[in-house]
Design a protein around this motif. Sequence first.
Motif, PDB file in Angstrom:
ATOM      1  N   LEU A   1      -5.497  -1.458  12.311  1.00 20.49           N
ATOM      2  CA  LEU A   1      -6.435  -0.299  12.190  1.00 20.49           C
ATOM      3  C   LEU A   1      -7.168  -0.168  13.294  1.00 20.49           C
ATOM      4  O   LEU A   1      -8.425   0.903  13.304  1.00 20.49           O
ATOM      5  CB  LEU A   1      -7.258  -0.051  10.787  1.00 20.49           C
ATOM      6  CG  LEU A   1      -6.494  -0.224   9.432  1.00 20.49           C
ATOM      7  CD1 LEU A   1      -7.403  -0.326   8.358  1.00 20.49           C
ATOM      8  CD2 LEU A   1      -5.623   0.966   9.408  1.00 20.49           C
TER       9      LEU A   1
ATOM     10  N   ALA B   1      -8.437   3.280  14.197  1.00 21.88           N
ATOM     11  CA  ALA B   1      -9.498   3.895  13.239  1.00 21.88           C
ATOM     12  C   ALA B   1     -10.696   4.453  14.055  1.00 21.88           C
ATOM     13  O   ALA B   1     -11.410   5.318  13.602  1.00 21.88           O
ATOM     14  CB  ALA B   1      -9.882   2.851  12.232  1.00 21.88           C
TER      15      ALA B   1
ATOM     16  N   PHE C   1      -7.445   9.791  13.128  1.00 24.07           N
ATOM     17  CA  PHE C   1      -6.937   8.845  12.310  1.00 24.07           C
ATOM     18  C   PHE C   1      -7.107   9.057  10.915  1.00 24.07           C
ATOM     19  O   PHE C   1      -7.998   9.889  10.425  1.00 24.07           O
ATOM     20  CB  PHE C   1      -7.944   7.643  12.692  1.00 24.07           C
ATOM     21  CG  PHE C   1      -7.805   6.566  11.564  1.00 24.07           C
ATOM     22  CD1 PHE C   1      -6.715   5.757  11.690  1.00 24.07           C
ATOM     23  CD2 PHE C   1      -8.719   6.390  10.573  1.00 24.07           C
ATOM     24  CE1 PHE C   1      -6.487   4.543  10.862  1.00 24.07           C
ATOM     25  CE2 PHE C   1      -8.535   5.350   9.629  1.00 24.07           C
ATOM     26  CZ  PHE C   1      -7.493   4.338   9.710  1.00 24.07           C
ATOM     27  N   THR C   2      -6.283   8.640   9.922  1.00 22.02           N
ATOM     28  CA  THR C   2      -6.326   9.086   8.662  1.00 22.02           C
ATOM     29  C   THR C   2      -5.854   7.901   7.815  1.00 22.02           C
ATOM     30  O   THR C   2      -5.322   6.808   8.139  1.00 22.02           O
ATOM     31  CB  THR C   2      -5.072  10.253   8.307  1.00 22.02           C
ATOM     32  OG1 THR C   2      -3.976   9.693   8.426  1.00 22.02           O
ATOM     33  CG2 THR C   2      -5.213  11.563   8.858  1.00 22.02           C
ATOM     34  N   SER C   3      -6.564   7.868   6.556  1.00 24.04           N
ATOM     35  CA  SER C   3      -6.111   6.451   5.680  1.00 24.04           C
ATOM     36  C   SER C   3      -6.859   6.946   4.154  1.00 24.04           C
ATOM     37  O   SER C   3      -7.826   7.743   4.173  1.00 24.04           O
ATOM     38  CB  SER C   3      -7.175   5.363   6.327  1.00 24.04           C
ATOM     39  OG  SER C   3      -7.056   4.302   5.399  1.00 24.04           O
ATOM     40  N   TYR C   4      -6.333   6.193   3.435  1.00 23.81           N
ATOM     41  CA  TYR C   4      -6.712   6.374   1.989  1.00 23.81           C
ATOM     42  C   TYR C   4      -7.843   5.456   1.650  1.00 23.81           C
ATOM     43  O   TYR C   4      -8.619   5.608   0.758  1.00 23.81           O
ATOM     44  CB  TYR C   4      -5.670   5.985   1.008  1.00 23.81           C
ATOM     45  CG  TYR C   4      -4.437   7.083   1.036  1.00 23.81           C
ATOM     46  CD1 TYR C   4      -4.718   8.522   0.806  1.00 23.81           C
ATOM     47  CD2 TYR C   4      -3.154   6.976   1.560  1.00 23.81           C
ATOM     48  CE1 TYR C   4      -3.546   9.332   0.636  1.00 23.81           C
ATOM     49  CE2 TYR C   4      -2.207   7.648   1.524  1.00 23.81           C
ATOM     50  CZ  TYR C   4      -2.228   8.968   1.344  1.00 23.81           C
ATOM     51  OH  TYR C   4      -1.288   9.800   1.490  1.00 23.81           O
ATOM     52  N   ASP C   5      -8.073   4.499   2.586  1.00 23.55           N
ATOM     53  CA  ASP C   5      -8.999   3.423   2.486  1.00 23.55           C
ATOM     54  C   ASP C   5     -10.274   3.694   3.295  1.00 23.55           C
ATOM     55  O   ASP C   5     -10.494   3.950   4.133  1.00 23.55           O
ATOM     56  CB  ASP C   5      -8.414   2.075   2.718  1.00 23.55           C
ATOM     57  CG  ASP C   5      -9.240   0.948   2.748  1.00 23.55           C
ATOM     58  OD1 ASP C   5     -10.338   0.999   2.096  1.00 23.55           O
ATOM     59  OD2 ASP C   5      -9.071  -0.109   3.306  1.00 23.55           O
TER      60      ASP C   5
ATOM     61  N   ALA D   1     -11.638   1.635   5.978  1.00 21.87           N
ATOM     62  CA  ALA D   1     -10.597   1.737   7.341  1.00 21.87           C
ATOM     63  C   ALA D   1     -11.637   2.686   8.149  1.00 21.87           C
ATOM     64  O   ALA D   1     -11.410   2.729   9.456  1.00 21.87           O
ATOM     65  CB  ALA D   1      -9.397   2.347   7.176  1.00 21.87           C
TER      66      ALA D   1
ATOM     67  N   THR E   1      -3.815  13.017   3.977  1.00 23.50           N
ATOM     68  CA  THR E   1      -4.467  11.927   3.783  1.00 23.50           C
ATOM     69  C   THR E   1      -5.728  12.152   4.451  1.00 23.50           C
ATOM     70  O   THR E   1      -5.827  12.862   5.293  1.00 23.50           O
ATOM     71  CB  THR E   1      -3.660  10.883   4.670  1.00 23.50           C
ATOM     72  OG1 THR E   1      -2.196  10.933   4.305  1.00 23.50           O
ATOM     73  CG2 THR E   1      -3.978   9.243   4.445  1.00 23.50           C
TER      74      THR E   1
ATOM     75  N   ALA F   1     -12.229   9.686   2.354  1.00 22.41           N
ATOM     76  CA  ALA F   1     -11.643   8.633   1.784  1.00 22.41           C
ATOM     77  C   ALA F   1     -12.437   7.906   0.689  1.00 22.41           C
ATOM     78  O   ALA F   1     -11.828   7.193  -0.070  1.00 22.41           O
ATOM     79  CB  ALA F   1     -11.441   7.394   3.218  1.00 22.41           C
TER      80      ALA F   1
END
Lengths: 402, 254
Positions: free
Chosen positions: A13, A16, A32-36, A39, A99, A106
């Motif tokens: 990551l 990120a 940057f993309t993330s569900y978390d 991150a 996302t 997130a």
Amino acid sequence: MTTPEVAGLAPELAGAKEGQGEKPVLSAGERFTSYDVEAFEVPGGREENWRFTPLRRLHGLHDGSAALDGRAPVTVPAAEGVTVETVGRDDARIGEGGTPADRVAAQAWSAFPEATVVTLDGTPAPLTITVEGPGAGSTAAGHLQLRTTPFAEATVVLEHRGSGVLADNLEVVLADSSRLTLVVTEEWADDAVHVSAQHLSVGRDATLKVVAVSLGGDLVRVSPTVTYRAPGGDVDLVGLGYADAGQHLEQRLLVDHAVPHCKSNVLYKNALQGRAGTTDAHTVWIGDVLIQAAAENTETFEFNRNLVLTEHARADSVPNLEIETGEIVSAGHASATGRFDDEQLFYLQSRGIPQDQARRLVVRAFFGEILQRIPTHGAGALPALRERLDAAIEAELAVTGV
Amino acid sequence: MSTLEIKDLHASVSTDDGPKPILRGVDLTVKAGETHAIMGPNGSGKSTLAYAIAGHPKYEITSGQVLLDGEDVLGMTVDERARAGLFLAMQYPVEVPGVSMANFLRSAATAIRGEAPKLRTWVKEVKGAMSDLGISEEFADRSVNEGFSGGEKKRHEVLQLALLNPKIAILDETDSGLDVDALRVVSEGVNRYRSPENGMLLITHYTRILQHITPDFVHVFAGGRVVESGGPELADDLEKNGYERFVREAAAAS
């Protein structure tokens, strides 16, 4: 200057940091993309993505300190052609729209207790969905997905009201050849904070019209991202905001043209009226349009206008247009911020129209271009909404006797 | 019977280099039933006189008086002056995007008349006045002056003149930018407004419009004031000999 490392960030990551750090990403396509939530780094306030947002007023949405134990109830009336489901994050449809691209989105994704999925089929009557804030002093995470079936034609009003702090994600997933008119209103009480990520995913030959109306709340930050899944998509995003003294209204848009033969048109207008002795009225408009190399025959235009009615007001406007192919129909962007036009006022007054009424005429005319996108007759007519918003703007105008 | 009295009027315009005096002692009286033409070279201050009387914020009155039927005009706001019975047809009418002509005209008529005109008679009245000036009906739905040609703007100024029927009208270069046909239509509109109850101040650079609108008095304006007054024959003299003599004299005097 060294960028501080963030503990616990997995090596895969590393990206990120892009767009989260103090160095802006070079392209909106690289964000940057993330569900978390973990991150993402905790923003410090100097990041490109957060530099206009007063983090102190986010009640901990950005740094993990918000409890997010409140509930922001979503009310969807039963109607023909409308299916309402309450699902968990493991539902396969959740995430189809997009996302999260920032830490608060997130955070909301990681924390929402349940998601509401509303499926629109056929030609349902105009539907009004209400999201109620969790109440003063409370924080909540929410998740709502609107989806259409192929060839559906629908009009949805999504109203936000009440008090408290809400971080949420709105997914709009348009099936092929469907048409959706979506009016999103932010009619919060004065204390409310709403940080919302909108993931607007447009299928083949689908048409999406969004009218965003931002009136209430202490801090309202809405980040719509448009993606096209196939050619032929047509998206119209218009918005109006009316920022009073102390209010922070932020609109961050990204229209990502990655496939050919799609259209987008963005028009946002804000009016600001501040007051001495308190925080400035503040609007922020970020309009990113990305035309990727594959997106031939794209047609896009984005425009932001801000009308500064008084002193003690600040309007930030940043249009960005990235073009990676020359094979397009048209692409343009514009931004204009100005005070009341004295010549217009003089002209109206010279015909006997009193100054306060002349100012109202000009402001109403300024917003008229947006409000007229809310249909008052025909199949998706919303005459009562239009009337209510007209009245709300009149009331805003009366606040400082503009 | 109305009377507009301008007495020893001095005014300056605010510029980046500070106030610049333009009007240097204007004396003029316009009575109901009279049409006065003010003629002068470019830069003589004719338009400033018009805007100063209407109350444009760019101009500061440094001394003198403007009275309408004895009432102090200079103490009034711009809209109060209009409601008192003054009207300025502008050389460059302002575009007001988003405000429809229909809405604007009705708002203005309501303000000037003190009550909203009855809808049915009002629609008829507006249509009639528009047709008199050769304005097509679709203009009612268009934004005020937005995208209008020069001639269309001038027709709409005269349309407002007809509907608002002021006591005293000031027409600032209403003839400029008009072709022959438009000049005729606009002049006819102005002539319909003329009556024993109404007075008019017609500001122009050229004598062309005076062939359609016969003035009772002609004043030559130079160096920020009236330097000579006479009857319609003065216009003929200006047509033949130009402004040069007056400009020279004004320059010598200041």
